[in-house]
Design a protein around this motif. Structure first.
Motif, mmCIF file in Angstrom:
data_model
loop_
_atom_site.group_PDB
_atom_site.id
_atom_site.type_symbol
_atom_site.label_atom_id
_atom_site.label_comp_id
_atom_site.label_asym_id
_atom_site.label_seq_id
_atom_site.Cartn_x
_atom_site.Cartn_y
_atom_site.Cartn_z
ATOM 1 N N LYS A 212 45.552 40.436 46.543
ATOM 2 C CA LYS A 212 44.097 40.285 46.457
ATOM 3 C C LYS A 212 43.397 41.634 46.344
ATOM 4 O O LYS A 212 42.368 41.753 45.666
ATOM 5 C CB LYS A 212 43.583 39.507 47.672
ATOM 6 N N HIS B 62 43.743 42.565 42.793
ATOM 7 C CA HIS B 62 42.838 41.749 41.990
ATOM 8 C C HIS B 62 41.406 42.287 42.071
ATOM 9 O O HIS B 62 40.711 42.396 41.048
ATOM 10 C CB HIS B 62 42.890 40.301 42.479
ATOM 11 N N LEU B 63 40.960 42.651 43.288
ATOM 12 C CA LEU B 63 39.595 43.158 43.462
ATOM 13 C C LEU B 63 39.400 44.514 42.799
ATOM 14 O O LEU B 63 38.290 44.858 42.386
ATOM 15 C CB LEU B 63 39.269 43.250 44.956
ATOM 16 N N SER C 299 40.730 45.449 39.981
ATOM 17 C CA SER C 299 40.845 45.348 38.522
ATOM 18 C C SER C 299 39.477 45.137 37.891
ATOM 19 O O SER C 299 38.464 44.948 38.574
ATOM 20 C CB SER C 299 41.795 44.205 38.150
ATOM 21 N N ARG D 42 39.900 40.118 36.029
ATOM 22 C CA ARG D 42 39.757 39.120 37.093
ATOM 23 C C ARG D 42 39.512 37.738 36.518
ATOM 24 O O ARG D 42 40.002 36.743 37.046
ATOM 25 C CB ARG D 42 38.622 39.512 38.039
ATOM 26 N N ASP E 247 42.835 36.400 35.363
ATOM 27 C CA ASP E 247 43.663 35.987 36.511
ATOM 28 C C ASP E 247 43.179 34.675 37.118
ATOM 29 O O ASP E 247 43.988 33.811 37.476
ATOM 30 C CB ASP E 247 43.658 37.085 37.577
ATOM 31 N N ARG E 248 41.871 34.501 37.217
ATOM 32 C CA ARG E 248 41.338 33.245 37.771
ATOM 33 C C ARG E 248 41.687 32.062 36.885
ATOM 34 O O ARG E 248 42.044 30.984 37.386
ATOM 35 C CB ARG E 248 39.823 33.358 37.961
#
Length: 587
Positions: free
Chosen positions: A249, A252-253, A255, A260, A263-264
């Motif tokens: 996570k 992810h934050l 990037s 993002r 990825d979602r």
């Protein structure tokens, strides 16, 4: 025969086990003492022939109804020799110490165990006496354990976190001749008690003093090690999966917004596809391959799991939110269920038999039954099979209470089997809370709902024994020091991200304690109200809650070595906080 101590540090910590490990000796040494023969005869004639608390005792093998399933007994040395003969030059075991690897082929593995056995005999190991092994996971630990069995002794695994007094009780019970330790910290424990150990003949330290290694820490910089090893099967305890989740996570934050969004999208597809796969659907969406290349494979590579085919969790069950997150990354984590008394594993999930929150199905030639079911089908779990232990060493009463006359092991765990025979664990019978009204409440499902509805909560523990209502002790998700396993005061990236969505600026645990952040306080209140809306009775509702000033940890004493909550320890440690919850009775 071997002994080990259970995972949780309760009364069983000082109760060594006589374990079969799916292996039983076909013959017992002919020089059985008269006392042993008398005790064994008493056991056989009383009908409880599946267990013994006598180290020289005999037990009846658990045979199935189908003769083809009944394999002859085999000893541990025979198993090791068979593997060495069949896979002689294949890699058998490896562990890393500092910057160097120790790897052994199967024939080298067998010879190392044999040398250890000869060394134990040389320093005075007597038949059926104990060899205590205390240290972190390593090749030496396993070699010492098997070597003890090959020499005719009893392997006694001891938690690195055990106190000197607990070590003393275990050593006296098993008539321990030899203590094997990995560093000076464990050596000092033995030095404190060796004057009380009349059987102790030798102390063996197999590693130099390692100041940076702490008890119960199985590996220091975990993901770097995984990237080097590239395992095909990975087995982790809950805090390891929590650490990996927070690392993903955080990545992810950090990037870009475009990254993002990708990825979602991929994670939504991964979660829905894998949940359909659980129910038997094998067809993947056309874009699944793209999601795999763009998101799933980079995530696995980042964790060092790009060659991994099987992911296992042992210890306390993971919350649904954690399982769903990894499932959305195409990493299905399989839960395992077992006890030291059943050689560690009884049920396990696999890619062909997998359900969220389930511990999978029983191993071949083993059986599971649920007794005293309630209206929801939840009852006491009982296990049967050749993997069940022989008994608690020199503890007839507790052995008799644990294994009945038909060979069933009574686990004291609560659970149920669904229509497809998947096992679900629903807590322990001893953890049921009895309110002053007489109503009994199982805290496990309520705690799970709290952790799911309030994503910043790491652990939730209900209290209320003999009180009129339930209260909850909450800990927030805090970062973990990867070198020591200790919790830090700053919140995890996941918890911080959740706070930002709420428009809260909290980043430290101290920011939210004592209602300092009204936004977070209101968020938790709303989550508790949501949980209470699903309560089957008024007594099952949470009336008050408090955030503790520290997350639970092994070093703090709130968790066992497999991250299982030690409820009795938590009650003692936070007795003052619990008392305050009940000082002003609610109407």
């Amino acid at each position: 025969m071997g002994t080990t101590n259970p995972e949780e540090q309760d009364l069983r910590t000082t109760r060594p086990l006589l374990k079969t490990k799916a292996i039983l000796r076909s013959k017992i040494h002919s020089t059985i003492s008269k006392k042993a023969r008398a005790e064994n005869l008493e056991t056989m004639t009383s009908g409880t022939r599946y267990w013994t608390s006598n180290r020289e005792g005999q037990v009846q093998l658990r045979m199935g109804k189908n003769p083809l399933e009944n394999e002859p007994p085999v000893t541990v040395p025979d198993l090791i020799m068979s593997a060495a003969t069949k896979y002689s030059h294949y890699l058998a075991i490896g562990s890393k110490y500092k910057k160097s690897w120790q790897v052994l082929t199967y024939i080298e593995y067998y010879e190392a165990c044999r040398r250890a056995a000869k060394a134990f005999l040389k320093v005075g190991l007597e038949r059926f006496h104990g060899v205590g092994i205390m240290g972190i996971n390593s090749s030496e630990w396993v070699i010492a354990s098997i070597g003890a069995i090959m020499a005719g002794g009893i392997s006694v695994g001891i938690l690195s976190s055990n106190s000197p007094k607990a070590c003393q009780v275990i050593a006296e019970t098993s008539e321990m001749d030899i203590f094997v330790v990995d560093n000076d910290r464990q050596l000092q424990k033995v030095n404190q008690i060796q004057g009380y150990l009349k059987h102790l003949k030798a102390i063996i330290q197999y590693r130099e003093d390692i100041q940076e290694v702490q008890p119960n820490l199985y590996s220091g910089f975990l993901m770097e090690l995984l990237r080097e090893v590239q395992p095909t099967t990975f087995c982790g305890i809950p805090w390891v999966w929590d650490h990996m989740l927070d690392s993903l996570k955080t990545k992810h934050l950090d990037s870009t917004a475009f990254r993002r969004r990708i990825d979602r999208w991929a994670m939504r597809m991964g979660l829905s596809t894998n949940k359909r796969r659980m129910m038997g659907e094998i067809h993947q969406p056309l874009c699944f391959g793209l999601a795999k290349r763009l998101t799933f494979e980079p995530a696995r590579k980042f964790l060092g799991l790009n060659h991994c085919e099987q992911f296992l969790n042992v210890g306390m069950g993971l919350p649904t939110s954690t399982l769903d997150f990894f499932l959305s990354m195409n990493i299905p984590i399989m839960e395992v269920y077992g006890l030291p008394e059943c050689t560690g594993v009884h049920t396990v999930s696999n890619l062909q038999a997998y359900r969220i929150r389930s511990c999978g199905k029983e191993l071949p030639k083993t059986h599971t039954k649920v007794e005293k079911e309630n209206q929801n089908g939840v009852g006491n779990l009982c296990l049967w099979g050749r993997h069940i232990f022989m008994g608690y060493l020199r503890d007839k009463q507790n052995t008799e209470n644990k294994v009945d006359t038909h060979g069933w092991l009574h686990t004291n765990d609560l659970g149920f089997l669904d229509f497809d025979k998947f096992l679900y664990i629903m807590g322990k019978a001893k953890d049921l809370i009895t309110l002053s009204s007489g109503e009994k409440v199982n805290p496990y499902p309520i705690e799970e709902r709290v952790r799911t509805r309030i994503p910043i909560v790491h652990y939730a523990m209900l209290v209320g024994q003999d009180f009129p209502y339930l209260c909850a002790l909450l800990t927030l998700k805090c970062q973990i020091n990867p070198e020591t396993g200790e919790t830090r005061g700053n919140l995890t990236s996941e918890a911080v991200a959740c706070c930002r969505k709420l428009r809260s600026q909290s980043t430290w645990l101290s920011d939210v304690l004592y209602d300092r952040d009204p936004i977070v306080t209101q968020f938790i209140n709303q989550g508790i109200e949501d949980v209470n809306s699903e309560a089957p009775t008024v007594g099952a509702k949470i009336i008050k809650w408090v955030i503790l000033d520290n997350d639970f940890s092994v070093d703090g004493g709130e968790l066992g070595p497999m991250s299982k909550m030690n409820r009795s320890a938590v009650v003692k440690i936070y007795q003052e906080e619990i008392q305050k919850l009940y000082e002003n009775p609610t109407s």
